[in-house]
Design a protein around this motif. Sequence first.
Motif, short mmCIF file in Angstrom:
data_model
loop_
_atom_site.label_atom_id
_atom_site.label_comp_id
_atom_site.label_asym_id
_atom_site.label_seq_id
_atom_site.Cartn_x
_atom_site.Cartn_y
_atom_site.Cartn_z
N ASN A 631 0.83 -1.21 0.00
CA ASN A 631 0.00 0.00 0.00
C ASN A 631 0.87 1.25 0.00
O ASN A 631 1.61 1.50 0.96
CB ASN A 631 -0.90 -0.02 1.24
N PRO A 632 0.80 2.08 -1.05
CA PRO A 632 1.58 3.33 -1.06
C PRO A 632 1.19 4.28 0.06
O PRO A 632 2.00 5.12 0.47
CB PRO A 632 1.27 3.92 -2.45
N GLU A 633 -0.05 4.19 0.54
CA GLU A 633 -0.47 5.06 1.63
C GLU A 633 0.28 4.78 2.92
O GLU A 633 0.30 5.59 3.83
CB GLU A 633 -1.98 4.91 1.85
N LYS A 634 0.89 3.61 3.02
CA LYS A 634 1.68 3.26 4.20
C LYS A 634 3.16 3.53 3.98
O LYS A 634 4.00 3.03 4.73
CB LYS A 634 1.47 1.78 4.54
N GLY A 635 3.48 4.30 2.96
CA GLY A 635 4.86 4.68 2.71
C GLY A 635 5.60 3.81 1.72
O GLY A 635 6.76 4.09 1.38
N HIS A 636 4.97 2.75 1.24
CA HIS A 636 5.65 1.87 0.30
C HIS A 636 5.77 2.55 -1.07
O HIS A 636 4.88 3.28 -1.50
CB HIS A 636 4.88 0.55 0.17
N ARG A 637 6.86 2.27 -1.74
CA ARG A 637 7.11 2.84 -3.05
C ARG A 637 8.08 1.94 -3.80
O ARG A 637 8.70 1.06 -3.21
CB ARG A 637 7.73 4.25 -2.93
N PHE A 795 1.42 25.46 9.84
CA PHE A 795 1.84 24.88 11.12
C PHE A 795 0.78 23.94 11.69
O PHE A 795 1.09 22.81 12.08
CB PHE A 795 2.15 26.01 12.10
N ASP A 796 -0.48 24.40 11.74
CA ASP A 796 -1.53 23.57 12.33
C ASP A 796 -1.73 22.27 11.55
O ASP A 796 -1.87 21.19 12.14
CB ASP A 796 -2.85 24.35 12.37
N GLU A 797 -1.73 22.39 10.24
CA GLU A 797 -1.94 21.19 9.42
C GLU A 797 -0.78 20.22 9.56
O GLU A 797 -0.97 18.99 9.64
CB GLU A 797 -2.11 21.60 7.95
N ALA A 798 0.45 20.76 9.64
CA ALA A 798 1.61 19.89 9.83
C ALA A 798 1.57 19.21 11.20
O ALA A 798 1.91 18.02 11.33
CB ALA A 798 2.90 20.70 9.68
N ARG A 815 6.22 15.12 1.77
CA ARG A 815 5.43 14.27 0.88
C ARG A 815 3.94 14.56 0.97
O ARG A 815 3.25 14.67 -0.04
CB ARG A 815 5.71 12.80 1.20
N LYS A 816 3.43 14.69 2.19
CA LYS A 816 1.99 14.83 2.38
C LYS A 816 1.50 16.25 2.08
O LYS A 816 0.43 16.43 1.51
CB LYS A 816 1.61 14.46 3.82
N LEU A 817 2.28 17.25 2.45
CA LEU A 817 1.86 18.64 2.26
C LEU A 817 2.45 19.26 1.00
O LEU A 817 2.18 20.43 0.71
CB LEU A 817 2.25 19.47 3.48
N LYS A 818 3.29 18.46 0.28
CA LYS A 818 3.88 18.93 -0.97
C LYS A 818 4.66 20.23 -0.78
O LYS A 818 4.47 21.22 -1.48
CB LYS A 818 2.81 19.09 -2.06
N LEU A 819 5.56 20.21 0.22
CA LEU A 819 6.38 21.37 0.54
C LEU A 819 7.84 21.08 0.18
O LEU A 819 8.24 19.93 0.04
CB LEU A 819 6.27 21.71 2.03
N GLY A 820 8.60 22.15 0.07
CA GLY A 820 10.03 21.99 -0.18
C GLY A 820 10.77 21.60 1.09
O GLY A 820 10.24 21.65 2.21
N TYR A 821 12.03 21.25 0.89
CA TYR A 821 12.83 20.76 2.02
C TYR A 821 13.04 21.85 3.08
O TYR A 821 12.88 21.60 4.29
CB TYR A 821 14.19 20.27 1.50
N ASN A 822 13.37 23.07 2.67
CA ASN A 822 13.68 24.13 3.63
C ASN A 822 12.45 24.49 4.46
O ASN A 822 12.54 24.66 5.68
CB ASN A 822 14.21 25.36 2.90
#
Length: 866
Positions: A631-637, A795-798, A815-822
């Motif tokens: 299941n990709p939802e469990k982090g598998h790729r 912040f709240d969503e994270a 991955r979940k919020l589609k944000l950059g590394y910084n």
Amino acid sequence: MAQPTTSPRQNTLRRPTERTDNRPPRPNRSGASAGRIRTPSLNWGAALDRWLTDQRSTLTLGVLLMLLAIGLMVAFVSYLINGAADQSVVGSALSEPLAESGTEVRNWLGLVGAAVAQVFVFRWFGIGALALPVIVFLAGYKLAFRHELLPLSRATATLLFVAVWVSLLLGYIVLVSNSAETSSLWCGGIGYEVNVALYSLFGWGNLALIGFMLFAFVVYYFNVRTLKLPTISRPDRIRTAPLRDDTLQTYEEGEQNEEDEEDDLSAETVAQPAMASNGYNAVIPPPVPALIEEKQDAIDEPLPPTVPAVIAQSTGVTLTIKNRDVVTDDLDEESPELSATPAPTFEPDPFEEDDLVARHGLYDPTLDLPQYQYPTNDLLTEYQNNRKAQVSDDELTANKIKIENTLRNFGIEIDSIQASIGPTVTLYEIIPAKGVRISKIKSLEDDIALSLSALGIRIIAPMPGMGTIGIEVPNKNREMVSMRSMITSDVFSSSKFDLPIVLGKTISNEIYVADLAKMPHLLMAGATGQGKSVGLNVLLTSLIYKKHPSQLKLVLVDPKKVELTLFNKLERHFLAKLPDAEEPIITDTKKVVNTLNSLCIEMDNRYNLLKDGGCRNLKEYNAKFVKRRLNPEKGHRFLPYIVLIIDELADLMMTAGKEVEQPIARLAQLARAIGIHLVVATQRPSVNVITGLIKANFPARLSFKVTSKIDSRTILDTGGAEQLVGMGDMLLSSNSDIIRLQCPFVDTNEIEDLCEFVGNQRGYDDAYALPEFLGDEGGQTDEKDVDLDNRDPMFDEAARLIVIHQQGSTSLIQRKLKLGYNRAGRLVDQLEAAKIVGQFEGSKARDVLVSDLQTLEEMLKRLKGE
């Protein structure tokens, strides 16, 4: 470790001691082994081949074809408009000049355009001829840009069929409408004449034949195998009351059965698997269950056990009904009556339940870059290759006599001697007489080299599994082993290895291809200028020619900063780097340490995925993921192979020491099973560079010429590397076997062309991101440095995301919020300051200090001052 496809003993080229014919010896062509192909001036075929493989020629030809296609399209369209007026002009142009006839051509491309259009449009295909310029344009586009606008072979087949079929269809219409004189321009001569012949045979059935041609084309082109029509039967009219959510559940497409199933379900609706993918990754949705409507009145008769099966057959849905009132409407007199009596339970077939492969087909990681084209062979230079090293029969005989005389001078008799010619050395195999000690022959190495006037010989006593003693003598004229000859060989092209790398030719002229995944790591050594950098380029070229970017990622470490810079263009295809790294090729020692530790984190993460997936190695894990059982939802790729290449280990050991040695040793010990493989090269194979901790975990070692026997023993655990002749001559040690190889040659311009070919194609948005590693200076953020009054909008969503998953990971937020590394890193710092996650703990994920969402919401309210 892979071995040659045939036994060296069986494939050895042997020449007798004495000549068996009266032919004069073949003359030596000095210098012929290293130059490029030189063909006679009258060899037009070779000259044409060189012209066609020249990139300037293909660019010129491609642009010419595109211009020709545009001209043909203009001429054809103009002819469809003005063709009737130009037909007589084109016909009279052959008999008298246009200037004398006083007529003008109306075609926009003049007389030539009208003449060409008359052939293709009027005489052949009619309006269907418009497909031909499109084919020419696509071919020219591919030659000019090295990229297919559309798949050329499939587009050509489609457009040619369309041209013929449209001509036939319009020809039929023109024929039955009796308007051939005015409309035959649209159908062309082919469409009209064929329809005249067919109409006389089949009459109106001619149209059915034309329609069948279209059907047959669709069947073969789209690989259609069956026709499924909806089944209509009287039970289709059964309508039942809608079931409650706690008694009927529909599995949504793509969801995992293990994650969404609840224990208190009293009825289930499992979508029947749709037809498997037709080969083009098309997804056919499952049939929708029939609408269930409620009926007020109920009938007291029991529900027949066959009704659910009938419903399943007619609607494509399997129903499991428990304790529900099912009523009917508008039933025939012959149909059984239904009752509110509890119906028997019908369990679904476990092999059909949530069969994602049947609905979607196997997962294909290459569809991330569906238009990616593997490098072509013409990117590599074809050097002159005279098949065999230039060793004459007279030279072989003379060397045999010298070896026999030298051994006889020391009181050693031999029974026989035979020769096998290789690209770099010739192997003389001798069988000593009975009673001769092998160690006595081995001690005469220098004496034999003196008698042969050779640069240096190597004695193999005894040869493994042969029952003979081998004496390797360098050839005076060496063979050029080109990379192109290796790539185009059947041994490499048909290889099924996970990570195939071509290493060169053996003494018996066999191509040696190995599997890096089975090595599993490779240690390379060699003095300056002996071919070590070329060997790395050969290894990288082999992998790039064989693997798709989704299957392989490269981490390139180049302290010298000049050897691997050519591979910069592969950043968005094959390279991996740290998220905040500016350059894909790692040259700074500090960043090398961070990258090695990041690979250790990646290794740990992959092992966690393998543990969760119940797999023992990367191959099993990816096979399970391809079958959609993870299941990709469990982090598998899908996990690509990662190959770490370090060009100069000695420099890193001098500047970083233990900081480099520890992660390299850890990767070498553990990373094999999860698809991370190391190739480490060094100029100085001393014990303080290749330490015992590193050496113990590199079972495969490869040595080019080194300066001393001590260096040879350090890298190979035996002597012999100091006797090599350089220029790619090398020894490969694997499983206690020593194999002598001639490394292929790949030039800088070949690497440039290869990288340019791959880099100009569409790639990923960025290089493959390795896990973050902050080192000693990162992760210990003080609360005073973080202003919680100026929190990130996310912040709240994270925070909710971290608490729900109970995993304090920056990569999860990315991955979940589609944000950059910084930005994700700043969010983690703020979450740490707010006491939602714990402190940085190296490769481990941060501890989540809040256990439930209710507690989190109270903390968020306090932060907001509510």
